[in-house]
Design a protein around this motif. Sequence first.
Motif, PDB file in Angstrom:
ATOM      1  N   MET A  70       5.267 -30.791   0.758  1.00 47.18           N
ATOM      2  CA  MET A  70       4.078 -31.638   0.848  1.00 47.18           C
ATOM      3  C   MET A  70       3.365 -31.629  -0.505  1.00 47.18           C
ATOM      4  O   MET A  70       3.166 -30.567  -1.093  1.00 47.18           O
ATOM      5  N   LYS A  71       2.952 -32.808  -0.967  1.00 48.08           N
ATOM      6  CA  LYS A  71       2.298 -32.887  -2.276  1.00 48.08           C
ATOM      7  C   LYS A  71       1.319 -34.053  -2.298  1.00 48.08           C
ATOM      8  O   LYS A  71       1.587 -35.123  -1.742  1.00 48.08           O
TER       9      LYS A  71
ATOM     10  N   SER B  67      -0.922 -29.252  -4.405  1.00 48.60           N
ATOM     11  CA  SER B  67      -1.883 -30.314  -4.729  1.00 48.60           C
ATOM     12  C   SER B  67      -2.432 -30.928  -3.445  1.00 48.60           C
ATOM     13  O   SER B  67      -2.319 -32.130  -3.198  1.00 48.60           O
ATOM     14  N   ILE B  68      -3.038 -30.080  -2.637  1.00 48.64           N
ATOM     15  CA  ILE B  68      -3.612 -30.469  -1.355  1.00 48.64           C
ATOM     16  C   ILE B  68      -5.128 -30.378  -1.452  1.00 48.64           C
ATOM     17  O   ILE B  68      -5.673 -29.393  -1.935  1.00 48.64           O
TER      18      ILE B  68
ATOM     19  N   SER C 104       0.030 -23.930  -3.054  1.00 50.33           N
ATOM     20  CA  SER C 104      -0.427 -23.880  -4.445  1.00 50.33           C
ATOM     21  C   SER C 104      -1.287 -25.091  -4.786  1.00 50.33           C
ATOM     22  O   SER C 104      -1.091 -26.180  -4.244  1.00 50.33           O
ATOM     23  N   ASN C 105      -2.233 -24.869  -5.683  1.00 50.98           N
ATOM     24  CA  ASN C 105      -3.168 -25.913  -6.119  1.00 50.98           C
ATOM     25  C   ASN C 105      -3.846 -26.559  -4.915  1.00 50.98           C
ATOM     26  O   ASN C 105      -3.757 -27.767  -4.688  1.00 50.98           O
TER      27      ASN C 105
ATOM     28  N   ARG D 218      -1.526 -19.652  -4.205  1.00 54.80           N
ATOM     29  CA  ARG D 218      -1.708 -19.706  -5.660  1.00 54.80           C
ATOM     30  C   ARG D 218      -2.707 -20.816  -6.019  1.00 54.80           C
ATOM     31  O   ARG D 218      -2.537 -21.961  -5.641  1.00 54.80           O
ATOM     32  N   ARG D 219      -3.753 -20.427  -6.720  1.00 55.19           N
ATOM     33  CA  ARG D 219      -4.804 -21.360  -7.160  1.00 55.19           C
ATOM     34  C   ARG D 219      -5.409 -22.113  -5.964  1.00 55.19           C
ATOM     35  O   ARG D 219      -5.299 -23.330  -5.847  1.00 55.19           O
ATOM     36  N   VAL D 220      -6.025 -21.356  -5.098  1.00 52.96           N
ATOM     37  CA  VAL D 220      -6.798 -21.913  -3.984  1.00 52.96           C
ATOM     38  C   VAL D 220      -8.269 -21.794  -4.365  1.00 52.96           C
ATOM     39  O   VAL D 220      -8.789 -20.691  -4.529  1.00 52.96           O
ATOM     40  N   VAL D 221      -8.942 -22.921  -4.543  1.00 54.36           N
ATOM     41  CA  VAL D 221     -10.309 -22.906  -5.065  1.00 54.36           C
ATOM     42  C   VAL D 221     -11.196 -23.843  -4.246  1.00 54.36           C
ATOM     43  O   VAL D 221     -10.719 -24.807  -3.640  1.00 54.36           O
TER      44      VAL D 221
END
Length: 430
Positions: free
Chosen positions: A247-248, A279-280, A307-308, A347-350
């Motif tokens: 998924m992206k 990229s979600i 991630s992201n 990874r990179r959850v903000v």
Amino acid sequence: MCSLSATLLAGALLCLAAPAVAARSPGRTFSVLSFGAAADGVTDDSEALVAAWEVACRVPRATVLLPSGHRFLVSPVTLQGPCNTKLTLQIDGTMLAPPEMGSWPKSRRPLQWLNFKWLQGFSIQGAGTVDGQSISLRSADPPANTSQGSARDWYASGVKPTLIRFYNSFNVTVRNIRITNSPQCHLKFDSSGGIKVKNITISSPGDSPNTDGIHLQNTRDVEIRSSSIGCGDDCVSIQTGCSNIHMKNIICNPGHGISVGGLGRDNSLACVSDVIAESINVQNALYGVRIKIWQGGVGSVRNITFSNIRVANVATPIAIDQFYCDRGRARCANRTGAVAITGVTYRRVVGTYSFQPVRLACSDARPCTGVSLVDVRLSPSPEPASAQQGPLCWNTYGEARGTVEPLGTGCLQRSNGYVTPLTQPFNYTC
């Protein structure tokens, strides 16, 4: 034998049902208007759709067209193969499900509105809308001889229709269309593979129950990209038997986020592997990225990467729950077993949370292992919906690296020579 005259092309396309004619007509477009569709949004156009499908199914590279500027009311229907190669359903108009509760069949088995079966190399595309009209269903008067209460009971039961379902179909593409107001799940793939979903919009109210956006089960090799999903349940739900899911560039607003599970219900075997969500963007949701497991099941969840991930006003952005119960925990018996979870990376959850930044609640009998938190930065929402809680890591083994905020979010236990997770031997095969 029918001749291919101009008159035939304009109106009498039913003659093309003859196999000899269809074989000489590759790449044809079959409009449902030519098969008698009223296209007024009131008259049932199911027969016209089925007739166009049956002809196009035998023609290589054929297209069944629902033209723009028209509204097509369609009763629950099954469109099945096997068909010739590269069949397309082109939805440029609006497809409408029946708005009255009495129009839907009553059944204890799962229901589907548009049910696609046994297809290879099939596509749904177009600039149109598939509308389940579930707002009308929820507010509709009950059928004859039915009290308002029992009508509500019928709608609240587990047999509400899925809007679009694919079964045992492969190399399927769904792109560009809009799917809205489903009574239950919007788009479901079951026992299928080679699935591509691109640039679609799914839209239902945030308070509509069990309206998963995209639901996958026993399905492999799936790509979901560049889509916007708003619903009252999981934006993407990944169930048992799924692997190689990518998924992206997905927006989830509102909803319950991206979910693996619930798995292992009623002591069942559940296997999910090799899932990537990147990229979600999750907004105004109950969860961000979640794995949910019922107690008592067996099987495994492994190699999952988030991630992201950007979250805004999400109650709990990161969650693993091996004590999942959708009936309230007091009504679910405690059991010792659980589907094993290993190899999960965040990874990179903000972004911002309204209740709890991280909740990793793993089984006492089968703890989670190989869990990584890398560059996680979460801060409280300016206006939290309820009293906030600190992060929780229960029987969760792994490591935190990079910047991890808030303080305590990197609460994972470490597996080393002195501390190892207590696990039970595997007695199943995934």
